[in-house]
Design a protein around this motif. Structure first.
Motif, short mmCIF file in Angstrom:
data_model
loop_
_atom_site.label_atom_id
_atom_site.label_comp_id
_atom_site.label_asym_id
_atom_site.label_seq_id
_atom_site.Cartn_x
_atom_site.Cartn_y
_atom_site.Cartn_z
N ALA A 55 -17.57 -31.68 -23.28
CA ALA A 55 -17.79 -31.14 -24.62
C ALA A 55 -19.04 -30.25 -24.63
O ALA A 55 -19.03 -29.14 -25.17
CB ALA A 55 -17.93 -32.27 -25.62
N ASP A 65 -10.20 -34.16 -17.70
CA ASP A 65 -9.68 -35.10 -18.69
C ASP A 65 -10.06 -36.54 -18.40
O ASP A 65 -9.53 -37.46 -19.01
CB ASP A 65 -8.16 -34.97 -18.77
N ASP A 119 -11.56 -40.01 -18.53
CA ASP A 119 -11.90 -40.62 -19.80
C ASP A 119 -13.05 -41.60 -19.65
O ASP A 119 -12.90 -42.79 -19.86
CB ASP A 119 -10.64 -41.32 -20.36
N ASN A 120 -14.18 -41.13 -19.21
CA ASN A 120 -15.36 -41.99 -19.27
C ASN A 120 -16.41 -41.31 -20.14
O ASN A 120 -16.37 -40.08 -20.34
CB ASN A 120 -15.88 -42.30 -17.86
N GLU A 121 -17.32 -42.07 -20.60
CA GLU A 121 -18.25 -41.59 -21.62
C GLU A 121 -19.04 -40.37 -21.12
O GLU A 121 -19.16 -39.37 -21.80
CB GLU A 121 -19.23 -42.73 -21.95
N ASN A 167 -18.30 -38.23 -18.88
CA ASN A 167 -17.49 -37.03 -18.70
C ASN A 167 -17.12 -36.40 -20.03
O ASN A 167 -17.16 -35.18 -20.16
CB ASN A 167 -16.23 -37.37 -17.90
N VAL A 168 -16.76 -37.21 -20.99
CA VAL A 168 -16.39 -36.67 -22.29
C VAL A 168 -17.57 -35.87 -22.86
O VAL A 168 -17.41 -34.74 -23.34
CB VAL A 168 -15.97 -37.80 -23.25
#
Ligand SMILES: Nc1ncnc2c1ncn2[C@@H]1O[C@H](COP(=O)(O)OP(=O)(O)OP(=O)(O)O)[C@@H](O)[C@H]1O
Ligand SMILES: Nc1ncnc2c1ncn2[C@@H]1O[C@H](COP(=O)(O)OP(=O)(O)OP(=O)(O)O)[C@@H](O)[C@H]1O
Ligand SMILES: [Mg+2]
Ligand SMILES: [Mg+2]
Lengths: 358, 305, 325, 249, 229
Positions: A256, A245, A247-249, A251-252
Motif C-alpha cells: 500500500a 498479494d 497476506d501478512n501485515e 506486506n500489506v
C-alpha cells in the motif's frame, strides 16, 4: 550517530528500472520506520563492474560507509563483494546471489537477503513436477546466470527435456527458438530471459500461435516488466519467494505504501530491498556496528518483519525460505502476480553445504 | 528435424533479414549516400519506438502511434542536422564518431527523463494479430507485415536514390558538396531533408519492431551494431548491398542458432553442446563480416568512387 | 614558436598535476581521490596505446577494448591460479606484477598481430568495422566461456604484488601506474620522432606515396598496431588490479568507443592528449555522477560542444595545431 | 649493344570489357628520355601503374635491370630503384617540403624500423634533403607543409622526392601539367640534365616540351602502341596526327 | 549598359593567408574575358569569390546590378553563373546523364541540345563519370554548366591535361558558344590558344589586377613580365 549505508545500484542504461525499484523501496523502508539510524548514500553503477568497484571504494574510503547494499547483477556483485568484505565492511545483497559467494566463498561479512541464484529456478523445476509436466523445453541466455538457471531447473525437474537451448545475451528476435519449440513436441516451456529479452520473447511467443504453458522464475515476469509484456504474460506461472498479494501485515502495509508513494506496484526487487533495509535496521537497533561481531550476530538473528512472512538465515547467511508459484493475472486492468501454490517450504540452497561457516 | 521446421527457420531467417534491412535502411541513406557516420541512428530508432508506444498507449491506435514515432524521429533528425551535423560534413569521420557518440548519451538520457526508466508497452495492431497458414507451418501475420514493410522501404529507397532527381542531387552532394551548391542546388536544405528522412526511417523501424520487442532505453545500441554489420557487408552506399547483407546476416544467424547446437551434439553431451553451439552462433555474424572483408575489403557490392 | 612552448607548459601541468593532486590526497588522507587518479592514469595509459595506432597511424581501431580486457584477464587468471594453486596450461599462476605485465603485453600483442594481419587489408570505415567484429567475437567468447567466470568476471581477491611495495595501499599502486604512464608517453614521443614514426605518420596521410618511395606500409602498420595493443594490454592488467576484478565488460564495444573518445577529446595524436581526455572523462563521471543521475546527459553535451567548437580537442584548444615539421 | 634498363613485354590489362593496355612492349635505354604520348584514356597512367606495381597486369612481364619484377610489390620495386611521380600530386600533406624529401631519403637507406633516434635531428638527412630541394628550386620553401604549396611547387616537390630515391630510372606522369609557361621552361632544362643520371619514361601532353626533350617517342592509342620512333618520324606520322596531334601542329 | 558581373576591390583569405588584395574585374554582356597570370596569383580565387564559394573580406561582388557579396553560392548560381571548375570535378559516381541533369535549369540548353553540341557525351550517356577519359570529363563539366543555362559561363583551366586534338575540339566549342552571344570568363595557360577567343584580358599579379585591356593590345613585354613567356 547514524551509520552510513551505501546503496550502489543501476539507475542508468537499460537495466535502470530494477535499480530504481531497489532504491525507492529502500528509501521507503527508512521513511516508514521513521528511524534516523541510517544515513543513506545512493549511487549509480551504470551496470558496469568497474564502476561499482570504484563507487564502493569511495563510499568506504571517503564517506565512511560501514554497510553496502543495492547491487542488482551477479557480475557486479562478484566484482564488489570480495573486495568490500575483505575490508571488514558489511555487504547485504538485495538481489543477486551468485553461487561462488554461497558455497566455499561464503564470508561472515556477506549477507544475502534475497535468494541464492539457483533456488528460484529450482522452485520452477519442482513446481513443474507438481503441475504434471513431463517433457519440458528449457531456454536461457548463454552466460553464467543462464547456465545456473537451467542447472537449477534440471536439479528438481523429474520429466524429460524436449530441448535445451541457449540464446544470445541481449537477443531481440526469438523466431528461431519459437520454431524449435513448435517442432519439439514439448508439453511445457521453462524460460529464463530477464529484462528486455523476456519482453521480446513473450511478445513474439504470443503471436506465434504456439500455445504451450510457460513456467519461469520471477525475473522474467516481475512487476517492472509486466506492463511492457502486456497480456501475453497472462496465465504464466513463475516462482518467487514473495508476491504482492501475500497476506501478512508487513506486506500489506508495504504494498500500500509503495503504491501510495510511487504510483506503481512494487516488484520482487522492491520487496527484497525493503526487507534488506528492515533487516539492517533491526540489526542496528540490536547492536552497535562498531562491535562487528555483535552486529553480525544481530544480522544473523534476522529479527524483523519480513514482507515474505517467515525469514531466517542458513549457515551461509543466505535465506532459508518458502518459494511460491505465482500466476500473472490482471487486476483492474493492471497486470500483477498472485500466489497459486507453494513450490518449496523452508528451502535452502545446495551450496550451503560447501560453506565452512557454522 | 522435419522439412517444415527447416522451411520455417529459413522463413525466419528471411524475415529477420528484412527486419535488419528495415533497421539499417536509414543508416544506409545517411551513411552510404551522405557519407556521415551516425552512431546516433540507434537512438533515433529508440525515439521512434518510444513515441509510437506512448502515442499508441494514449490514443489506443497503433497507426497513430506509428505516425507519431516517425514524426518524432524525423523532427529529432532535422534538429540534429541543423544544430550539429551540418558543421561536420567537411570534418573527418572521427569527429562525427565523437559527436554522434555524444548524441547517444544525450538522447538516451533525455528519453529516460521523458518516459521514465521502465520499458513501455506497444502492442501489435488488431489488424495484424494472429497467424496465417503457409501450408507447411502457421506464421505470425505481423512478421509477414514486417517482410512487406522491409521490401516496400527497399523499393522506395531504390527508386528515390536511383531514379529521382532528388536522389541524383543527394549522390552528387556526396561526391562534391561544394560543386553541387555552386551549380545552384541548395544542398544544405537538401541534406536536412535527407537526414530527417533517414531519421524517419529509423523511427519507422523502431516503431514497427517495438511491437515485437522491448521498448526500452538502450534498445538502439545492439541494432546499431547489427545495422553497421549489414551495410558494411553489403558495401557502403549500396541499397542492393544492404538488402543482400541483411538477408545474409538474417539467414546465417538464424540457421546458425538453430543448427550449430545440433552439430555440436554429435560429439558433446547435449547441455555442453547447446552452450558451445550458442557461443559459436553468437559470433557467427561477426565471423561472416570479417571473412567477407578479408576477401572483399570493400564489401560485396562496392560503390565505385 | 609560442605554440610549442604552450604545449610544453600544458604537458608539464598535466604530468605534475596528475602526480601532485594524489600526493596531496595522500597527506590529506583521502584515499578515494588517489583511486580516481589511478583510474585516470590507467585510462590514459590505455589511450596512449591506442594513440599510436589511431593518432600516429590513422588506424581507427574500434576494438581496442579487447586488448584492455585481455590484459585484465591475464592479471585475473594469473592471480586466480596463484591464489588456488592450479596451473594454466601447465604453467603455475603468478602474483608478481613484474611477471604479469610482460605476459599481458605479449598476450595482447599476439592477439593484435593476428587481428591486425587480417584487418589491415581493409581501410577507412571497413577497418573500423572489422576491428569491431573481431572484438565482438572475443567479447562473446569471454562471456560464454565458463572456466574464468564468463559474464560474472573474475575477482582478484588479493592484488598482485610488486617487489618492495604494498600494492594494497592506494598510493603505491598509483605511483606504479603513474610511472608506467610516463614511460609509455616517453615511448610514444620516441616513436613519433623516429624514422618508424615518420613512416607511420606518412602512411596515415598518404599510403600510396609511402609505398612508392619503397616503404611497405603493411609491415609498419602491423608493427604499430601490435605495439599499440601491447600498451593498452598493460593498462588492462593494471585496471584489473585496481578494480581487483577482471571483467568481460572491459571488452565491450562501448569501452572501445570510450578509448576513442578519450583520444579525440584530448587531441588526436597529441602527446598528452590521452591524459587530458582521460582526466576530463573520469573527472566528469566522478564529480557529476555523484550529483545527478542524469550526468550522462551533461557529459554528452560537453562532448558535443568540444567537437563543435574545440576542434582538435583540449590540447589543440590550449596549445594550437601541431606542425609535423 | 647496351641492355635496356627497363623493358616491358606484352603487357595487358583489362578493366571489365575495356582493354586499358593491350599487348604493350617497350624499352627504356640508359641515358634516354622515352616519351609516351597518346589520347586521354589511352592507358598511359595504367601502364605506369603496372610498371610501378600498383596495378597487376593480366599478362606480360616487366624486366628491370635484367631482373623480372612482375610479381613484386610497389615498395619492393621502389627499393630496387624505380622512382615515380604521380599525375595528380601525391605528397604527405602535413609534412614540410623538407620532410617529404627526407622520407624519400630514409626509404632509400632502408631503415624504417628504427624507433629511437629522432629523425628530424639527423643532420645528414636534413642537409641532403635541403640540397635536393635547392636543386629543383624549392630552397626557400623547405619548411612549408606540402599542402600549403602552390600547384606548381607541388609538382616540383614530386620531382624532388623522386630524386631523393636516386632511382635507376624515372617514371614521370605529366610532370608539366598545371605548370605555367615559366615553370615548364625550367623543368625542361632540369629534365634534360637529369637523364644522364637515370633514364626517364615521360608521359606528357605538352607537345612543345615533349618535342624538346624526347629522344624517342611511343604513341599509345586504345591501349596499343601504334607508332614508335624519333620526334620527326612521329610528328609526320599521319595516323598519329589523326589520333592525337590534330591538325593544329 | 550595366555590366553583367562586377568585382570591386575584393580581398579574400584562406585561413590567415591572404590571396586577393583588392582585385577588380568587370564583364559586359556578350563579352569573353580572359584572366591571366602566373601560378598562384589568384585567378581561381577570383572565380571562387565571384561564384560565392569563398567569403569576401572586403570589397563587393555584383551580378547583373545586384549586390551578391553575401549570397550563398547556390543562390548566386541561380542568378545565372555557370562554373566549369579547375580540375573538372564531375560527380564521379553518377552517370553522364545524371551529371548533366543534376542541377539543370530550364532554358535554351537541354539534354538534347547539349548532346548535339558534344556528340561524345551522347555516346557515353550511361557511363559512370569516373571512368571517362580526361577530355570526356572536361566536356561533361562544360555541358553540366551549360545545362544550368547560365548568363555567364566561367571556365577555369578547361584544357589542362588534355590531348592536343581534344583541346582543339574544346576550343572550337568555346568559340561556337561565344558566337552565339554567350558571356564567358576564361582562365587558361595557353595564351596562344586563348587570344583568338577573348575580347579582353585581365592580368593578375599577387592578388590584384595589374593590366587590363583588349587582347590585341597584349605586347610581348607584358607576356614576358607577367606570364613569363
Ligand atoms: N580502376 C579502373 N576501373 C575501370 N576503368 C579504369 C580504371 N582505371 C582506368 N580505367 C580506364 O582505363 C582507361 C585508361 O586510363 P588511363 O588513366 O591509363 O589513361 P591515360 O592514358 O593516363 O589518360 P590521361 O591522359 O587522360 O591521363 C580509361 O578509359 C579509364 O577510364
Ligand atoms: N585551399 C587553400 N588554402 C590555402 N591557400 C590557398 C588555397 N587555395 C589557394 N591558396 C593560395 O591562394 C593563392 C592564389 O591561389 P589560386 O588558386 O587563386 O591561384 P591561381 O592563379 O588560380 O593559380 P594556378 O594557375 O596554379 O591555378 C596561392 O598563393 C595559393 O597558394
Ligand atoms: Mg593519365
Ligand atoms: Mg587556378
Amino acid at each position: 550517530d547514524p551509520v552510513t549505508v551505501g546503496l550502489i545500484t543501476t539507475l542508468s542504461g537499460g537495466g535502470a528500472g530494477l535499480g530504481v525499484d531497489v532504491r525507492d523501496a529502500f528509501e521507503l523502508a527508512l521513511q516508514m520506520a521513521g528511524s534516523d539510524a541510517i544515513h543513506l548514500v545512493v549511487e549509480d553503477d551504470g551496470q558496469r563492474p568497474e564502476n561499482a568497484v570504484q563507487i564502493a571504494d569511495r563510499m568506504i574510503q571517503s564517506e565512511g560507509a560501514q554497510i553496502l547494499t543495492g547491487i542488482i547483477w551477479s557480475n557486479l556483485a562478484m566484482a564488489v563483494v570480495p573486495a568490500v568484505t575483505a575490508q571488514d565492511v558489511i555487504y547485504v545483497s538485495p538481489n543477486a546471489g551468485p553461487s561462488a559467494l554461497a558455497g566455499a566463498g561464503c564470508t561472515p561479512n556477506y549477507f544475502n537477503a534475497a535468494y541464492q541464484n539457483d533456488t528460484m529456478h529450482e522452485a520452477a523445476g519442482q513446481y513443474a513436477n507438481t503441475l504434471g509436466y513431463q517433457n519440458a523445453f528449457i531456454m536461457a541466455p548463454n552466460y553464467p546466470a543462464g547456465v545456473d538457471a537451467l542447472t537449477g531447473f534440471k536439479r528438481y525437474f523429474q520429466g524429460t527435456l524436449a530441448g535445451e537451448v541457449y540464446t544470445q545475451l541481449g537477443q531481440t528476435d526469438f523466431a528461431a527458438e519459437i520454431a524449435q519449440i513448435r517442432a519439439s513436441g514439448a508439453d511445457s516451456i521453462f524460460i529464463f530471459e530477464p529484462g528486455g529479452m523476456g519482453i521480446s520473447f513473450m511478445r513474439q511467443y504470443a503471436q506465434s500461435g504456439v500455445d504451450l504453458p510457460i513456467i519461469s522464475a520471477a525475473f522474467t515476469f516481475s512487476q517492472d516488466v509486466l506492463p511492457a509484456v502486456g497480456d501475453a504474460a497472462l496465465g504464466v506461472i513463475n516462482t518467487a519467494e514473495w508476491s504482492p498479494d501475500m497476506d501478512n501485515e508487513a506486506n500489506v502495509a508495504f504494498v500500500a505504501a509503495f503504491q501510495e508513494a510511487y504510483g506503481r506496484l512494487p516488484s520482487v526487487y522492491a520487496a527484497q530491498s525493503f526487507d534488506t533495509a528492515n533487516l539492517i535496521l533491526s540489526a542496528l537497533a540490536a547492536a552497535d556496528i562498531s562491535d562487528l561481531e555483535a552486529f553480525r550476530t544481530a544480522m544473523r538473528a534476522a529479527d524483523f518483519d519480513s514482507v515474505r512472512g517467515s525469514f531466517r538465515f542458513g549457515n551461509n547467511q543466505h535465506p532459508i525460505q518458502n518459494y511460491y508459484a505465482r500466476e500473472v493475472v490482471s487486476v483492474d486492468g493492471v497486470l500483477t502476480n498472485r500466489i497459486v501454490g507453494t513450490a518449496f517450504e523452508d528451502h535452502q540452497d545446495v551450496y550451503a553445504a560447501d560453506c565452512a561457516m557454522e | 528435424m522435419t522439412a517444415a521446421l527447416l522451411f520455417e527457420q529459413f522463413l525466419n531467417g528471411l524475415q529477420f533479414g528484412l527486419m535488419l534491412f528495415l533497421m539499417s535502411a536509414g543508416l544506409t541513406l545517411v551513411f552510404g549516400v551522405m557519407g556521415l557516420i551516425n552512431l546516433a541512428h540507434g537512438s533515433l530508432f529508440m525515439i521512434g519506438a518510444f513515441f509510437c508506444a506512448a502515442a499508441a498507449g494514449l490514443t489506443g491506435n497503433f497507426w497513430l502511434g506509428l505516425a507519431a514515432g516517425m514524426a518524432a524521429a524525423a523532427a529529432a533528425g532535422a534538429l540534429i542536422e541543423v544544430t550539429v551535423m551540418r558543421r561536420l560534413y567537411t570534418r573527418d569521420h572521427l569527429d562525427q564518431v565523437l559527436a554522434t557518440f555524444a548524441l547517444i548519451l544525450i538522447l538516451s538520457e533525455g528519453t529516460k527523463i521523458l518516459f521514465g526508466p521502465f520499458p513501455l508497452y506497444l502492442d501489435v495492431p488488431p489488424l495484424l494479430t494472429g497467424t496465417v497458414d503457409l501450408g507447411l507451418t502457421p506464421y505470425p501475420l505481423y512478421r509477414l507485415a514486417l517482410i512487406v514493410a522491409g521490401i516496400g522501404v527497399a523499393l522506395g529507397l531504390w527508386l528515390l536514390i536511383g531514379r529521382t532527381r532528388l536522389g541524383i542531387r543527394i549522390r552528387a552532394g556526396e561526391n562534391d558538396r561544394e560543386m553541387i551548391a555552386a551549380l545552384g542546388v541548395n544542398i544544405r536544405a537538401l541534406y536536412t531533408v535527407v537526414f530527417a528522412l533517414g531519421a524517419a526511417l529509423a523511427g519507422l523501424a523502431g516503431a514497427l519492431v517495438g511491437a515485437v520487442q522491448s521498448v526500452q532505453v538502450g534498445m538502439g545500441e545492439p541494432v546499431l551494431i547489427l545495422a553497421f554489420v549489414v551495410i558494411v557487408i553489403g558495401g557502403i552506399g549500396s541499397i542492393r548491398g544492404a538488402m543482400v547483407g541483411a538477408l545474409l546476416v538474417g539467414v546465417i544467424d538464424t540457421m546458425g542458432r538453430f543448427l550449430l547446437p545440433q552439430v555440436f551434439a554429435l560429439f558433446l553431451d547435449p547441455s555442453k553442446a547447446s552452450g558451445a553451439g550458442a557461443a559459436l552462433a553468437s559470433i557467427l555474424v561477426y565471423l561472416l563480416m570479417a571473412l567477407i572483408l578479408v576477401i572483399r575489403p570493400k564489401g560485396l557490392f562496392p560503390v565505385h568512387a | 614558436m609560442p605554440d610549442k612552448r604552450r604545449e610544453y607548459a600544458l604537458n608539464a601541468v598535466l604530468a605534475l598535476g596528475l602526480l601532485l593532486v594524489p600526493l596531496w590526497a595522500y597527506w590529506a588522507g583521502s584515499p578515494f581521490t588517489i583511486t580516481v587518479f589511478t583510474r585516470i592514469a590507467i585510462f590514459a595509459l590505455a589511450a596512449v596505446g591506442l594513440n599510436i595506432a589511431l593518432g600516429l597511424g590513422g588506424m581507427v581501431s574500434f576494438g581496442h577494448a579487447v586488448y584492455f580486457g585481455v590484459g585484465g584477464y591475464v592479471a585475473g587468471i594469473a592471480a586466480q591460479h596463484a591464489f588456488n594453486g592450479e596451473t594454466f596450461l601447465g604453467i603455475a599462476g603468478a602474483n608478481q606484477m613484474l611477471i604479469i605485465w610482460p605476459v599481458a603485453m605479449i598476450a595482447a600483442g599476439l592477439l593484435a598481430a593476428v587481428i591486425g594481419a587480417f584487418s589491415l587489408r581493409t581501410s577507412g570505415i571497413f577497418f573500423i568495422m572489422i576491428t569491431l567484429a573481431f572484438a565482438q567475437m572475443v567479447y562473446y567468447f569471454a562471456i560464454s566461456w565458463p572456466t574464468y567466470g564468463g559474464e560474472d568476471g573474475l575477482p582478484i581477491y588479493v592484488r598482485n604484488t610488486f617487489p618492495g611495495l604494498n600494492t594494497m595501499r592506494p598510493w603505491n599502486l598509483f605511483i606504479l601506474c603513474w610511472c608506467l604512464l610516463m614511460l609509455a608517453i616517453g615511448a610514444f614521443a620516441l616513436i613519433r620522432a623516429s624514422r618508424f614514426g615518420a613512416a607511420l605518420m606518412a602512411i596515415r596521410q598518404n599510403p600510396d606515396r609511402v609505398a612508392a618511395v619503397g616503404i611497405s606500409p603493411f609491415g609498419i602498420k602491423l608493427a604499430a598496431f601490435v605495439i599499440s595493443a601491447m600498451i593498452t594490454g598493460l593498462a588492462g592488467a593494471l585496471m584489473a588490479d585496481l578494480s581487483r576484478f577482471a571483467s568481460p565488460a572491459a571488452m565491450a564495444w562501448t569501452m572501445s568507443g570510450e578509448l576513442i573518445v578519450i583520444i579525440i577529446l584530448g587531441g588526436t595524436g597529441r602527446l598528452f592528449g590521452p591524459v587530458a581526455g582521460a582526466a576530463v572523462l573520469v573527472g566528469f563521471e566522478v564529480i557529476f555522477g555523484g550529483m545527478t543521475e542524469h550526468w550522462r546527459l551533461w557529459l554528452g553535451l560537453v562532448l558535443l560542444l568540444t567537437v563543435l567548437f574545440a576542434r582538435g580537442g583540449i590540447v589543440t584548444l590550449i596549445a594550437g595545431r601541431e606542425r609535423l615539421g | 649493344m647496351v641492355d635496356p634498363v627497363l623493358s616491358l613485354s606484352h603487357l595487358s590489362k583489362s578493366f571489365g570489357a575495356l582493354k586499358a593496355t593491350d599487348d604493350v612492349s617497350l624499352t627504356l635505354m640508359p641515358g634516354e628520355i622515352h616519351a609516351l604520348i597518346g589520347p586521354n584514356g589511352a592507358g598511359k597512367s595504367t601502364l605506369i601503374g603496372q610498371i610501378s606495381g600498383r596495378i597487376a597486369p593480366d599478362a606480360g612481364t616487366i624486366t628491370f635491370k635484367g631482373r623480372d619484377i612482375t610479381g613484386l610489390s610497389v615498395a619492393q620495386r621502389a627499393r630496387l630503384g624505380l622512382g615515380r611521380s604521380f599525375q595528380i600530386s601525391s605528397l604527405i600533406p602535413e609534412y614540410s617540403a623538407r620532410r617529404n624529401v627526407m622520407l624519400g631519403l630514409q626509404a632509400r637507406q632502408g631503415h624504417s624500423f628504427r624507433f629511437l633516434k629522432p629523425v628530424m635531428h639527423d643532420r645528414r638527412l636534413r642537409d641532403e634533403a635541403e640540397a635536393i630541394l635547392a636543386k629543383v628550386g624549392l630552397a626557400g620553401r623547405a619548411s612549408v607543409p606540402s599542402a600549403e604549396l602552390s600547384h606548381g611547387e607541388r609538382r616540383l616537390l614530386e620531382i624532388a622526392v623522386a630524386l631523393a630515391l636516386e632511382p635507376a630510372c624515372f617514371l614521370l606522369d605529366e610532370p608539366m601539367a598545371g605548370m605555367g609557361a615559366e615553370g615548364v621552361g625550367a623543368l625542361v632544362d632540369f629534365l634534360r640534365g637529369l637523364k644522364a643520371q637515370a633514364p626517364i619514361l615521360l608521359i606528357e601532353h605538352d607537345m612543345d616540351a615533349v618535342f624538346a626533350l624526347a629522344d624517342r617517342l611511343s604513341v599509345l592509342v586504345y591501349g596499343r602502341i601504334i607508332a614508335s620512333g624519333s620526334v620527326e618520324e612521329i610528328r609526320n606520322d599521319p595516323a598519329v596526327r589523326e589520333a592525337y596531334l590534330g591538325d593544329s601542329e | 549598359m550595366t555590366a553583367l558581373a562586377e568585382v570591386e576591390g575584393i580581398e579574400v583569405f584562406y585561413g590567415a593567408s591572404q590571396a586577393l588584395f583588392g582585385m577588380d574585374l568587370t564583364i559586359q554582356p556578350g563579352e569573353a574575358v580572359a584572366l591571366m597570370g602566373r601560378n598562384g596569383m589568384g585567378k581561381s580565387t577570383t572565380i571562387r569569390a565571384l561564384c560565392r564559394m569563398q567569403p569576401v573580406a572586403k570589397g563587393s561582388v555584383r551580378f547583373d546590378g545586384r549586390d551578391i557579396t553575401a549570397l550563398p553560392s547556390f543562390q548566386a548560381a541561380r542568378l545565372g553563373i555557370g562554373l566549369v571548375p579547375e580540375g573538372r570535378r564531375c560527380f564521379a559516381t553518377l552517370t553522364v546523364t545524371e551529371n548533366l541533369i543534376a542541377a539543370a535549369r530550364p532554358g535554351q540548353w537541354t539534354l538534347e541540345t547539349v548532346r548535339a553540341f558534344f556528340p561524345r557525351l551522347a555516346e557515353r550517356s550511361a557511363q559512370q563519370a569516373s571512368t571517362l577519359s580526361g577530355g570526356e570529363q572536361q566536356m561533361l563539366a562544360i555541358g553540366r554548366a551549360l545545362m544550368t543555362n547560365p548568363r555567364l559561363l566561367i571556365l577555369d583551366e578547361a584544357t589542362e591535361g588534355l590531348a592536343p586534338v581534344i583541346r582543339a575540339e574544346i576550343w572550337a566549342a568555346i568559340a561556337r558558344l561565344k558566337a552565339q552571344g554567350q558571356s564567358i570568363l576564361i582562365v587558361d595557360k595557353t595564351v596562344k590558344e586563348l587570344k583568338p577567343i577573348a575580347d579582353r584580358c585581365v592580368v593578375l599579379e599577387r592578388g590584384r589586377a595589374v593590366w587590363t585591356g583588349a587582347t590585341t593590345a597584349i605586347t610581348p613585354e607584358i607576356e614576358q613580365r607577367y606570364l613569363g613567356i
